[in-house]
Motif scaffolding. Structure first.
Motif, PDB file in Angstrom:
ATOM      1  N   UNK A 138      13.798  -3.808   4.136  1.00 30.73           N
ATOM      2  CA  UNK A 138      14.028  -3.008   2.996  1.00 30.73           C
ATOM      3  C   UNK A 138      13.595  -3.792   1.761  1.00 30.73           C
ATOM      4  N   UNK A 139      14.183  -5.109   1.670  1.00 31.25           N
ATOM      5  CA  UNK A 139      13.671  -5.798   0.439  1.00 31.25           C
ATOM      6  C   UNK A 139      12.385  -6.257   0.582  1.00 31.25           C
ATOM      7  N   UNK A 140      11.907  -6.548   1.691  1.00 36.46           N
ATOM      8  CA  UNK A 140      10.302  -6.839   1.587  1.00 36.46           C
ATOM      9  C   UNK A 140       9.419  -5.643   1.101  1.00 36.46           C
ATOM     10  N   UNK A 141       9.769  -4.571   1.965  1.00 35.28           N
ATOM     11  CA  UNK A 141       8.963  -3.213   1.605  1.00 35.28           C
ATOM     12  C   UNK A 141       9.113  -2.979  -0.047  1.00 35.28           C
TER      13      UNK A 141
ATOM     14  N   UNK B 291       6.372  -2.821  -5.215  1.00 32.79           N
ATOM     15  CA  UNK B 291       6.399  -2.859  -6.904  1.00 32.79           C
ATOM     16  C   UNK B 291       5.092  -3.875  -7.091  1.00 32.79           C
ATOM     17  N   UNK B 292       4.513  -4.453  -6.297  1.00 30.49           N
ATOM     18  CA  UNK B 292       3.505  -5.161  -6.200  1.00 30.49           C
ATOM     19  C   UNK B 292       2.319  -4.514  -6.270  1.00 30.49           C
ATOM     20  N   UNK B 293       0.978  -4.931  -6.755  1.00 31.23           N
ATOM     21  CA  UNK B 293      -0.198  -3.927  -6.793  1.00 31.23           C
ATOM     22  C   UNK B 293      -0.753  -3.876  -5.380  1.00 31.23           C
TER      23      UNK B 293
ATOM     24  N   UNK C 230      -1.219 -10.329  -1.412  1.00 35.08           N
ATOM     25  CA  UNK C 230       0.125  -9.748  -1.220  1.00 35.08           C
ATOM     26  C   UNK C 230       0.361  -9.351   0.026  1.00 35.08           C
ATOM     27  N   UNK C 231      -0.475  -8.437   0.459  1.00 27.98           N
ATOM     28  CA  UNK C 231      -0.412  -7.899   2.194  1.00 27.98           C
ATOM     29  C   UNK C 231      -0.467  -8.974   2.929  1.00 27.98           C
ATOM     30  N   UNK C 232      -1.031  -9.929   2.968  1.00 30.06           N
ATOM     31  CA  UNK C 232      -1.112 -11.089   3.692  1.00 30.06           C
ATOM     32  C   UNK C 232       0.063 -11.935   3.832  1.00 30.06           C
TER      33      UNK C 232
END
Length: 65
Positions: A23-26, A31-33, A38-40
């Protein structure tokens, strides 16, 4: 040779912890662009959590089978 029994009683707490981590990771990813870097990074962080869940699942399935 008899198989060593697998202790799965702690899995409920462990799965709850992993779910909170997911949940925190998602939430962080939302919240990020969402740029490719970031996705990697997100994939690198989620992969061990996913692997841990499947390892527990495999142990439980082995015990039932």
């Amino acid at each position: 040779m008899a198989a060593i029994p697998t202790t799965t009683s702690c899995y409920q707490e462990r799965i709850a912890t992993l779910q909170e981590r997911l949940k925190l990771l998602l939430a962080t990813s939302e919240a990020s662009a969402g740029c490719p870097d970031d996705l990697e990074l997100l994939e690198q962080e989620i992969q061990p959590v996913y692997a841990a869940i499947w390892a527990m699942y495999a142990e439980v399935e082995d015990d039932e089978g």
